[in-house]
Motif scaffolding. Sequence first.
Motif, mmCIF file in Angstrom:
data_model
loop_
_atom_site.group_PDB
_atom_site.id
_atom_site.type_symbol
_atom_site.label_atom_id
_atom_site.label_comp_id
_atom_site.label_asym_id
_atom_site.label_seq_id
_atom_site.Cartn_x
_atom_site.Cartn_y
_atom_site.Cartn_z
ATOM 1 N N ARG A 89 -18.573 -45.841 -33.997
ATOM 2 C CA ARG A 89 -20.020 -45.728 -33.848
ATOM 3 C C ARG A 89 -20.374 -45.095 -32.512
ATOM 4 O O ARG A 89 -19.596 -45.099 -31.555
ATOM 5 N N CYS A 90 -21.575 -44.519 -32.456
ATOM 6 C CA CYS A 90 -22.157 -43.980 -31.223
ATOM 7 C C CYS A 90 -23.651 -44.285 -31.251
ATOM 8 O O CYS A 90 -24.199 -44.658 -32.291
ATOM 9 N N ASN A 91 -24.312 -44.114 -30.108
ATOM 10 C CA ASN A 91 -25.753 -44.329 -30.047
ATOM 11 C C ASN A 91 -26.429 -43.122 -29.401
ATOM 12 O O ASN A 91 -25.929 -42.582 -28.408
ATOM 13 N N VAL A 92 -27.551 -42.721 -29.960
ATOM 14 C CA VAL A 92 -28.225 -41.507 -29.493
ATOM 15 C C VAL A 92 -28.623 -41.595 -28.023
ATOM 16 O O VAL A 92 -28.626 -40.585 -27.309
ATOM 17 N N LYS A 93 -28.941 -42.790 -27.541
ATOM 18 C CA LYS A 93 -29.406 -42.904 -26.157
ATOM 19 C C LYS A 93 -28.302 -42.584 -25.154
ATOM 20 O O LYS A 93 -28.580 -42.183 -24.013
ATOM 21 N N ASP A 94 -27.042 -42.730 -25.575
ATOM 22 C CA ASP A 94 -25.920 -42.431 -24.682
ATOM 23 C C ASP A 94 -25.661 -40.932 -24.578
ATOM 24 O O ASP A 94 -24.838 -40.498 -23.771
ATOM 25 N N TYR A 95 -26.334 -40.132 -25.403
ATOM 26 C CA TYR A 95 -26.118 -38.690 -25.407
ATOM 27 C C TYR A 95 -27.399 -37.924 -25.120
ATOM 28 O O TYR A 95 -27.460 -36.706 -25.341
ATOM 29 N N LYS A 96 -28.420 -38.623 -24.639
ATOM 30 C CA LYS A 96 -29.696 -38.003 -24.284
ATOM 31 C C LYS A 96 -30.204 -37.115 -25.415
ATOM 32 O O LYS A 96 -30.710 -36.019 -25.216
ATOM 33 N N HIS A 97 -30.010 -37.640 -26.639
ATOM 34 C CA HIS A 97 -30.472 -36.973 -27.859
ATOM 35 C C HIS A 97 -29.838 -35.594 -28.062
ATOM 36 O O HIS A 97 -30.427 -34.723 -28.707
ATOM 37 N N ASP A 98 -28.635 -35.390 -27.504
ATOM 38 C CA ASP A 98 -27.832 -34.212 -27.835
ATOM 39 C C ASP A 98 -27.010 -34.575 -29.071
ATOM 40 O O ASP A 98 -25.870 -35.029 -28.976
ATOM 41 N N ASP A 99 -27.609 -34.373 -30.244
ATOM 42 C CA ASP A 99 -27.008 -34.878 -31.480
ATOM 43 C C ASP A 99 -25.739 -34.118 -31.865
ATOM 44 O O ASP A 99 -24.842 -34.677 -32.496
ATOM 45 N N LYS A 100 -25.649 -32.849 -31.483
ATOM 46 C CA LYS A 100 -24.419 -32.098 -31.773
ATOM 47 C C LYS A 100 -23.254 -32.664 -30.968
ATOM 48 O O LYS A 100 -22.147 -32.862 -31.503
ATOM 49 N N LYS A 101 -23.478 -32.952 -29.703
ATOM 50 C CA LYS A 101 -22.425 -33.537 -28.860
ATOM 51 C C LYS A 101 -22.031 -34.915 -29.382
ATOM 52 O O LYS A 101 -20.848 -35.267 -29.414
ATOM 53 N N LEU A 102 -23.025 -35.697 -29.780
ATOM 54 C CA LEU A 102 -22.737 -37.011 -30.350
ATOM 55 C C LEU A 102 -21.848 -36.867 -31.574
ATOM 56 O O LEU A 102 -20.847 -37.585 -31.723
ATOM 57 N N GLY A 103 -22.185 -35.948 -32.468
ATOM 58 C CA GLY A 103 -21.390 -35.749 -33.667
ATOM 59 C C GLY A 103 -19.963 -35.358 -33.349
ATOM 60 O O GLY A 103 -19.007 -35.854 -33.964
ATOM 61 N N ALA A 104 -19.790 -34.460 -32.370
ATOM 62 C CA ALA A 104 -18.446 -34.023 -31.989
ATOM 63 C C ALA A 104 -17.634 -35.172 -31.413
ATOM 64 O O ALA A 104 -16.447 -35.345 -31.743
ATOM 65 N N ASN A 105 -18.252 -35.986 -30.560
ATOM 66 C CA ASN A 105 -17.539 -37.120 -29.966
ATOM 67 C C ASN A 105 -17.232 -38.193 -30.998
ATOM 68 O O ASN A 105 -16.187 -38.851 -30.939
ATOM 69 N N LEU A 106 -18.136 -38.370 -31.958
ATOM 70 C CA LEU A 106 -17.893 -39.342 -33.018
ATOM 71 C C LEU A 106 -16.689 -38.913 -33.856
ATOM 72 O O LEU A 106 -15.791 -39.708 -34.141
ATOM 73 N N ALA A 107 -16.656 -37.646 -34.243
ATOM 74 C CA ALA A 107 -15.549 -37.144 -35.060
ATOM 75 C C ALA A 107 -14.237 -37.181 -34.307
ATOM 76 O O ALA A 107 -13.168 -37.406 -34.904
ATOM 77 N N ALA A 108 -14.287 -36.974 -32.988
ATOM 78 C CA ALA A 108 -13.068 -36.952 -32.180
ATOM 79 C C ALA A 108 -12.369 -38.305 -32.128
ATOM 80 O O ALA A 108 -11.182 -38.386 -31.789
ATOM 81 N N GLN A 109 -13.077 -39.374 -32.474
ATOM 82 C CA GLN A 109 -12.485 -40.712 -32.452
ATOM 83 C C GLN A 109 -11.573 -40.977 -33.656
ATOM 84 O O GLN A 109 -10.883 -41.998 -33.699
ATOM 85 N N PHE A 110 -11.576 -40.065 -34.627
ATOM 86 C CA PHE A 110 -10.791 -40.259 -35.846
ATOM 87 C C PHE A 110 -9.527 -39.403 -35.823
ATOM 88 O O PHE A 110 -9.625 -38.171 -35.720
#
Length: 376
Positions: A89-110
Amino acid sequence: MKIVQAIKKGNEPIVLQNPGRLKEPLVLVFGNRYLLEDDGLYNEIRALFPEGHIVFGTTSGEIIDDNVLEGTVVLTAIEFEKSKILVKRCNVKDYKHDDKKLGANLAAQFPKDNLKHLFVISEGSTVNGSALIEGIEHLNSNNFGLSGGLCGDDDRFERTLASYNENPKEGEIVAIGFYGDTLEISSANYGGWTTFGPERIITKSKGNILFELDGKPALDLYKTYLGEKANELPKSALLYPLSVKATEDAEPLVRTIINIDEVESTMTLAGDIPEGSRVQLMMSSVDDIANGAYHAAELAMQNRKAAPELALLISCVGRKLVMDQRTEEEIEEVKAVIGDSTVISGFYSYGEMAPFGGQDSCKLHNQTMTLTLFSE
């Protein structure tokens, strides 16, 4: 695959329909936002499934079997007997609403070795679903599948909640990774909406925020079309979404409005709306939506080797508003295609994630029926 389901209504305790001990199950909990705000719900489910991977998501209606419910919680616990799951899981507030970066970091955990599919349950109030998908698929060299949806909050558009192994909260995006040689997972979507009225050009936009159509304030133009229904925005926009065609050759994407800014005269949509795109208003009927659900199921079943054991359905809240008392008809259409032996769960959402038929790349959709079918 062993599956246990339950329905919780109000303050009533959860009663499992077919109780039995499951080993480290994936426990999907889809429900009304007010019920998921109850801090006692997580503890109640944890007591039932001490080893469970518990994933929550708020809804605009709950799906279980061929029933569509409101104001409830539906629970589906799945033990995969030959496969493994991993949840991050990730939270949008930790990425300052950079949703593309959040998605990349989320996928990188797998770990990508033998990763068959990612199923995403995302907060639906502020996220740019297009950017999130782009980030997740950025380094998809293994061609794993991707599907899921944005959480809902009935037609209130106030706030959405999700979580993994904790009380539901705002801003959460949860991804479930499925691993296993014997897993067969297929996904598809279809709408059933048609365009009407003049075609217009997006002359100013940024990400998923629409400023101008044909050089005029987009919100003002949209209100003109809605007439008296403009007083019910953003709810009324669900009945008249936009068809967005980025290029001449591109498949048109359906976009609905999730927020409006009266001061700036802008509209926030669930996914990207690039400048230069051609847009038209859309509308639909009960029969068209039901037929669209049937076609979505046909697409999901194409080329499958095994009958699906589990179907996760995510449909748009806008379809539910049009269908009204006949909403269950679209679930019945799906069941007629996938068969009576398939366990069905899901929810009504603020956006759906799935590839177009015959394509690998996932897209953010609105106003579609999306299916993800599982078998081991």
